[in-house]
Enzyme design. Structure first.
Site, mmCIF file in Angstrom:
data_model
loop_
_atom_site.group_PDB
_atom_site.id
_atom_site.type_symbol
_atom_site.label_atom_id
_atom_site.label_comp_id
_atom_site.label_asym_id
_atom_site.label_seq_id
_atom_site.Cartn_x
_atom_site.Cartn_y
_atom_site.Cartn_z
ATOM 1 N N GLU A 1 0.837 -1.216 0.000
ATOM 2 C CA GLU A 1 0.000 0.000 0.000
ATOM 3 C C GLU A 1 0.865 1.257 0.000
ATOM 4 O O GLU A 1 0.540 2.254 -0.630
ATOM 5 C CB GLU A 1 -0.978 0.003 1.179
ATOM 6 C CG GLU A 1 -1.882 -1.233 1.299
ATOM 7 C CD GLU A 1 -2.559 -1.666 0.002
ATOM 8 O OE1 GLU A 1 -2.765 -0.819 -0.887
ATOM 9 O OE2 GLU A 1 -2.871 -2.868 -0.133
ATOM 10 N N TYR B 1 -1.548 -8.067 -10.878
ATOM 11 C CA TYR B 1 -0.553 -8.007 -9.806
ATOM 12 C C TYR B 1 0.694 -8.810 -10.175
ATOM 13 O O TYR B 1 1.809 -8.280 -10.238
ATOM 14 C CB TYR B 1 -1.119 -8.601 -8.510
ATOM 15 C CG TYR B 1 -2.208 -7.783 -7.871
ATOM 16 C CD1 TYR B 1 -3.506 -7.810 -8.379
ATOM 17 C CD2 TYR B 1 -1.961 -6.992 -6.758
ATOM 18 C CE1 TYR B 1 -4.526 -7.073 -7.793
ATOM 19 C CE2 TYR B 1 -2.971 -6.247 -6.158
ATOM 20 C CZ TYR B 1 -4.247 -6.294 -6.681
ATOM 21 O OH TYR B 1 -5.239 -5.558 -6.100
HETATM 22 N N1 BES Z 1 -5.764 -1.089 -4.663
HETATM 23 C C1 BES Z 1 -5.840 -2.418 -4.186
HETATM 24 C C2 BES Z 1 -7.216 -2.847 -3.804
HETATM 25 C C3 BES Z 1 -8.243 -2.795 -4.935
HETATM 26 C C4 BES Z 1 -7.882 -3.062 -6.240
HETATM 27 C C5 BES Z 1 -9.537 -2.484 -4.632
HETATM 28 C C6 BES Z 1 -8.829 -2.984 -7.247
HETATM 29 C C7 BES Z 1 -10.496 -2.408 -5.637
HETATM 30 C C8 BES Z 1 -10.137 -2.658 -6.941
HETATM 31 C C9 BES Z 1 -4.891 -2.659 -3.010
HETATM 32 O O1 BES Z 1 -3.689 -1.985 -3.136
HETATM 33 C C10 BES Z 1 -4.538 -4.114 -2.998
HETATM 34 O O2 BES Z 1 -4.004 -4.566 -3.963
HETATM 35 N N2 BES Z 1 -4.817 -4.820 -1.918
HETATM 36 C C11 BES Z 1 -4.508 -6.220 -1.777
HETATM 37 C C12 BES Z 1 -3.310 -6.441 -0.909
HETATM 38 C C13 BES Z 1 -2.022 -6.553 -1.624
HETATM 39 C C14 BES Z 1 -0.916 -6.904 -0.660
HETATM 40 C C15 BES Z 1 -2.026 -7.524 -2.774
HETATM 41 C C16 BES Z 1 -5.663 -6.891 -1.092
HETATM 42 O O3 BES Z 1 -6.540 -6.194 -0.615
HETATM 43 O O4 BES Z 1 -5.672 -8.120 -1.008
HETATM 44 ZN ZN ZN Z 2 -2.565 -2.701 -4.768
#
Ligand code: BES
Ligand code: ZN
Length: 620
Positions: free
Chosen positions: A313, A400
């Site tokens: 984050e 990702y």
């Molecule tokens: N920005 C994302 C969360 C997100 C992405 C919300 C697309 C809605 C639409 C956040 O940065 C994220 O990727 N969170 C991950 C954790 C990360 C360590 C992979 C999660 O929530 O699992």
């Molecule tokens: Zn993210």
């Protein structure tokens, strides 16, 4: 999309109130099905929000006025906003009451709000309140909080949920500054993705400023019995009082992470970097709300083993919040760059052999998506096709992990020094600008390949971005620490008793590797003995517990089911819940259990989570 004809309808001005001038027939409130928005930012775009609102826990309602400054570049006669389940009470343009038109609800995209404007107008203010279907909001009863005394509410706006919190031009390509004044019940603190108060006050009235322009999906709010504890001058943690010390201890490496991040990304530009540890029903792992990351309490493991989520984050402070995907089909620019960046932060604070485990676990997540979607699945492209689709529908590990390992490939092929210089320049040149995949590739051409298209082609850049599956120049990951884990599992499988396994020095990640690769079903005797020796059913590490529960369902190890039900009743994180419900669906008996558990606890889940689980349970 069943009734697609409705997507491209026009709303003619005669639907507006009759007194409008003749040229008003040019009003076209058009839903853009590639951008998932009604906003006409190309003609007239908002620049600043002044939000004055009250949070009403009895009604589960946010009500107030959103006052927007806008720039009308092309003499537009209407400004169009996105709304979702909002009730509009009154609209003023340059302080004079105005007509407005709210289109019928277009499924999950909401209603367009169209307001007539004239040349010279610069301000529109919209008095409104939120609805019970608001997808950005979760309202918690006191029982759902750690302290159990006061209710709590928080928002989650990415990708297209900000419109259910306030009327806005809900597109990642438009940036706004904002200020807010909020009234909350006494005894509560409200925090936003902005300059925040650090203490409760008697009146329950707080003010906020975000003077750095952000897209609307980064507007965020949490209200509850929240307190603050500083880690250093720049960072600290907000959470409920009973969680504060544990959270503060777990996150004490933030300053070190920040030093590592700045080395790669350039100076941190947002002032403070605080973290809000939300209640357990928070639907995702973390959200990069500027100045104030929101995170799930399931990362508080007691041993800092899950803090890579904070690195992630934090990394968004560059990739995502500074350089923002222009459209949601460019999401890999946000998440792929951030996942790569996260691993670099972790490498810097925890070393290479540790971080290689993170890469491998991420790689496995990606492979499992390839398995589900097929190697030729449309959504295995980095640049996905979102026309007529909700951004959430294409969401997976691909942006990702395929995004991150693509960047790792580029780093390995061009050398770290050159690659780091490229990253740094990418962040500073695209700062505060919406960026498309094509702009990113053009920048790569100039700054990484020095205009040499042969070089770019040799690295299969186009294939990585636009094609399905995984190109054959994907880096190989082989963490030495997992080799040792695999050896122990092999011993077990060849007849060694559980009591002889050597798990000395294993971190969370070794355990995940061990459990993920166990045979399914695993022999009951091993399940029982593993549980007895390592207390896996009672694990307080959410990642290990989740992995163990999955294995327990697949192996019909019923001794874990009561604990799993407690987990499912409290935790709202989609990443944990979805695989468990999916696993339970696989046998009729377990499906019954899943349906019973879901019926019992669905009210504890965030609306976004509940609707996803419902889909899982109802799908054939
Ligand atoms: N920005 C994302 C969360 C997100 C992405 C919300 C697309 C809605 C639409 C956040 O940065 C994220 O990727 N969170 C991950 C954790 C990360 C360590 C992979 C999660 O929530 O699992
Ligand atoms: Zn993210």
């Amino acid at each position: 999309m069943s009734n697609y004809a409705r997507l491209s309808y026009l709303v003619l001005s005669f639907l507006l109130v009759q007194s409008c001038k003749p040229q008003d027939s040019e009003n076209t409130l058009v839903f853009n099905d590639e951008l998932h928005s009604f906003a006409n930012t190309k003609e007239v775009h908002t620049t600043h929000l002044n939000w004055d609102a009250a949070i009403d826990f009895d009604r589960k309602q946010v009500s107030g006025t959103a006052t927007w400054n806008f720039v009308n570049d092309s003499n537009a006669r209407y400004i169009h906003f996105d709304t979702y389940d909002l009730t509009i009470k009154k609209v003023k343009v340059n302080n004079k009451e105005s007509q407005y038109f709210l289109s019928p609800m277009l499924e999950e995209y909401g209603s367009g709000l169209s307001i007539p404007i004239q040349q010279g107008d610069t301000v529109v203010s919209i008095e409104y309140f939120t609805g019970p279907q608001a997808t950005a909001l979760q309202w918690l009863k006191p029982e759902q909080t750690a302290g159990k005394q006061l209710p709590y509410m928080f928002t989650q706006c990415e990708s297209i949920h900000a419109r259910s919190l306030l009327p806005c031009q809900d597109l990642p390509s438009n940036r706004i500054t904002y200020e807010a004044k909020l009234q909350v019940p006494k005894g509560m603190l409200a925090v936003m993705s902005a300059k925040n108060p650090i203490e409760k006050n008697k009146e329950g009235i707080y003010t906020y400023q975000m003077e750095i322009p952000v897209p609307t999906y980064l507007i965020a709010l949490a209200v509850g019995d929240i307190e603050y504890k500083a880690i250093d001058e720049r960072s600290g943690v907000y959470t409920e009082p009973s969680m504060l010390d544990a959270a503060w201890k777990e996150l004490s490496d933030i300053p070190m992470m920040m030093t590592a991040a700045e080395k790669l990304g350039g100076p941190y530009r947002w002032g403070k970097y605080d973290v809000l540890i939300a209640p357990p029903s928070f639907p995702i792992g973390g959200m990069e709300n500027p100045r104030l990351t929101f995170a799930t309490p399931t990362i508080i493991a007691g041993d800092k083993s899950l803090v890579s989520l904070i690195a992630h984050e934090m990394a968004h402070s560059w990739s995502g919040n500074l350089v923002t995907n222009a459209r949601w089909d460019d999401l890999w620019l946000n998440e792929g760059f951030t996942t790569y960046f996260e691993r670099r932060i972790m490498e810097s604070i925890s070393g290479k052999s540790y971080t290689e485990m993170l890469w491998e676990l991420g790689y496995q997540d990606m492979q499992s998506d390839f398995k589900d979607m097929g190697l030729n699945g449309e959504d295995t492209r980095l640049k996905v096709n979102l026309k007529k689709r909700n951004p959430g529908d294409a969401f997976s590990n691909i942006p990702y992990e395929k995004g991150a390992i693509f960047l790792r490939m580029l780093e390995e092929q061009t050398g770290r020094e050159k690659f780091d210089a490229f990253m740094n320049a990418y962040f500073s040149e695209h700062a505060f600008k919406p960026t498309t995949t094509e702009q990113c590739l053009a920048f790569m051409d100039r700054n990484l390949f020095n205009g040499d298209s042969n070089r770019r082609n040799a690295l299969k850049v186009r294939e990585w971005i636009y094609e399905t599956g995984l190109p054959d120049n994907c880096p190989k990951i082989n963490p030495e620490r997992f080799v040792l884990v695999d050896q122990q599992r092999a011993l077990l499988e060849s007849g060694a008793p559980v009591s002889t396994l050597n798990t000395m020095g294993w971190t969370t990640h070794e355990w995940l590797q061990f459990l993920r690769k166990m045979p399914r079903p695993t022999k009951m005797e091993w399940m029982t003995n593993l549980d007895q020796r390592f207390q896996l059913t009672k694990s307080t590490n959410s990642e290990i517990a989740d992995e163990w529960f999955k294995l327990s369902i697949a192996s019909n190890y019923k001794e874990a089911f009561d604990e799993m039900e407690i987990f499912l009743s409290q935790v709202g994180r989609k990443k944990f819940l979805e695989p468990l419900y999916m696993e339970m669906k696989k046998t009729p008996e377990n499906l019954k259990m899943a349906q019973r558990i879901f019926a019992k606890y669905r009210n504890n889940y965030h609306p976004q989570t509940a609707s996803k689980i419902e889909k899982i349970l109802n799908a054939k």
